[in-house]
Write a protein that holds these residues in place. Sequence first.
Motif, short mmCIF file in Angstrom:
data_model
loop_
_atom_site.label_atom_id
_atom_site.label_comp_id
_atom_site.label_asym_id
_atom_site.label_seq_id
_atom_site.Cartn_x
_atom_site.Cartn_y
_atom_site.Cartn_z
N GLY A 155 -5.31 4.07 33.90
CA GLY A 155 -4.11 4.42 33.13
C GLY A 155 -2.89 4.46 34.02
N HIS A 156 -3.03 5.05 35.21
CA HIS A 156 -1.93 5.04 36.17
C HIS A 156 -1.58 3.60 36.55
CE1 HIS A 156 -3.76 9.10 37.45
NE2 HIS A 156 -2.78 9.33 36.62
N ALA A 157 -2.62 2.80 36.81
CA ALA A 157 -2.41 1.41 37.22
C ALA A 157 -1.68 0.62 36.14
CB ALA A 157 -3.76 0.75 37.56
N ASP A 158 -2.00 0.88 34.89
CA ASP A 158 -1.30 0.24 33.77
C ASP A 158 0.21 0.46 33.86
OD1 ASP A 158 -2.85 -1.19 31.97
OD2 ASP A 158 -3.24 0.53 30.68
N LEU A 159 0.59 1.71 34.05
CA LEU A 159 2.01 2.04 34.09
C LEU A 159 2.70 1.46 35.33
CD1 LEU A 159 1.74 5.74 32.92
CD2 LEU A 159 2.58 3.78 31.59
N ILE A 160 2.01 1.51 36.47
CA ILE A 160 2.60 0.95 37.69
C ILE A 160 2.78 -0.55 37.53
CG2 ILE A 160 2.26 0.55 40.16
CD1 ILE A 160 0.63 3.21 40.18
N ARG A 161 1.77 -1.23 37.02
CA ARG A 161 1.85 -2.70 36.86
C ARG A 161 2.97 -3.06 35.90
NH1 ARG A 161 -1.06 -7.52 38.29
NH2 ARG A 161 0.39 -9.12 37.60
N GLU A 162 3.10 -2.34 34.80
CA GLU A 162 4.16 -2.65 33.85
C GLU A 162 5.53 -2.47 34.51
OE1 GLU A 162 5.61 -1.69 29.30
OE2 GLU A 162 4.10 -0.39 30.23
N ARG A 163 5.67 -1.44 35.33
CA ARG A 163 6.93 -1.22 36.02
C ARG A 163 7.24 -2.35 37.01
NH1 ARG A 163 8.60 0.90 40.84
NH2 ARG A 163 10.70 1.79 40.81
N LEU A 164 6.21 -2.89 37.66
CA LEU A 164 6.41 -3.92 38.66
C LEU A 164 6.84 -5.26 38.08
CD1 LEU A 164 3.36 -3.23 41.00
CD2 LEU A 164 5.78 -2.91 41.56
N ASP A 165 6.13 -5.71 37.03
CA ASP A 165 6.46 -7.04 36.51
C ASP A 165 6.37 -7.17 35.00
OD1 ASP A 165 3.72 -7.08 36.03
OD2 ASP A 165 3.30 -8.83 37.29
N GLY A 166 6.24 -6.05 34.32
CA GLY A 166 6.21 -6.09 32.86
C GLY A 166 4.85 -6.42 32.25
N ALA A 167 3.87 -6.71 33.08
CA ALA A 167 2.54 -7.07 32.56
C ALA A 167 1.89 -5.84 31.94
CB ALA A 167 1.65 -7.64 33.66
N THR A 168 1.34 -6.02 30.76
CA THR A 168 0.66 -4.94 30.07
C THR A 168 -0.72 -5.42 29.63
OG1 THR A 168 1.60 -5.55 27.94
CG2 THR A 168 2.79 -3.90 29.23
N GLY A 169 -1.49 -4.52 29.16
CA GLY A 169 -2.83 -4.87 28.68
C GLY A 169 -3.80 -3.79 29.08
N ASP A 170 -4.94 -3.78 28.38
CA ASP A 170 -5.91 -2.72 28.68
C ASP A 170 -6.83 -3.11 29.80
OD1 ASP A 170 -7.10 -4.68 27.12
OD2 ASP A 170 -8.41 -3.29 26.10
#
Length: 170
Positions: A155-170
């Motif tokens: 869950g933390h990784a999801d938010l960090i990744r979205e902040r970095l490049d906008g990539a989302t997904g479960d």
Amino acid sequence: MTNERREPAKDADERTMLEGWVEYHRQTLALKCEGLTDAQLRTASVAPSALSLMGLVRHMADVERSWYRRVLADEDAGPIHYSDDDLDGDFRVTEADTWQEVHATWQAEIEAARRNAAGFPLDEPTRGRHRRTGERYTLRWIHTHMIEEYARHNGHADLIRERLDGATGD
């Protein structure tokens, strides 16, 4: 991000189910890190936190080592990235940390975990004890805890990744 993860079969036996979910969550964290540069992987989520994707992977290498090597198998395997003087050292990355090294260390701990868990009964007490509590556990408990540990940090990784490049997904 590509998605090559597979959920365990819905009719799998308990051991296969538990191992399958641990693997699923390991793969999820790897996917969250896929395609990023070392600099991106070291980028903290948001001030004042130092939490980064690379730090999460370092942390999970230490968690794998602690539960599957020290507690399950009673191996003399000290911490990799933290110490008694710096319990959060696994989360603290520097410019010297590279994805190649961090990923290789994590994968080596995953392989050791798989090796130590293979054939170990789900309900037998662990050979080792938890270093702080002195308690013994079962492999069932360890697998269940690892699913929880990975799920929380994914869950933390999801938010960090979205902040970095906008990539989302479960």
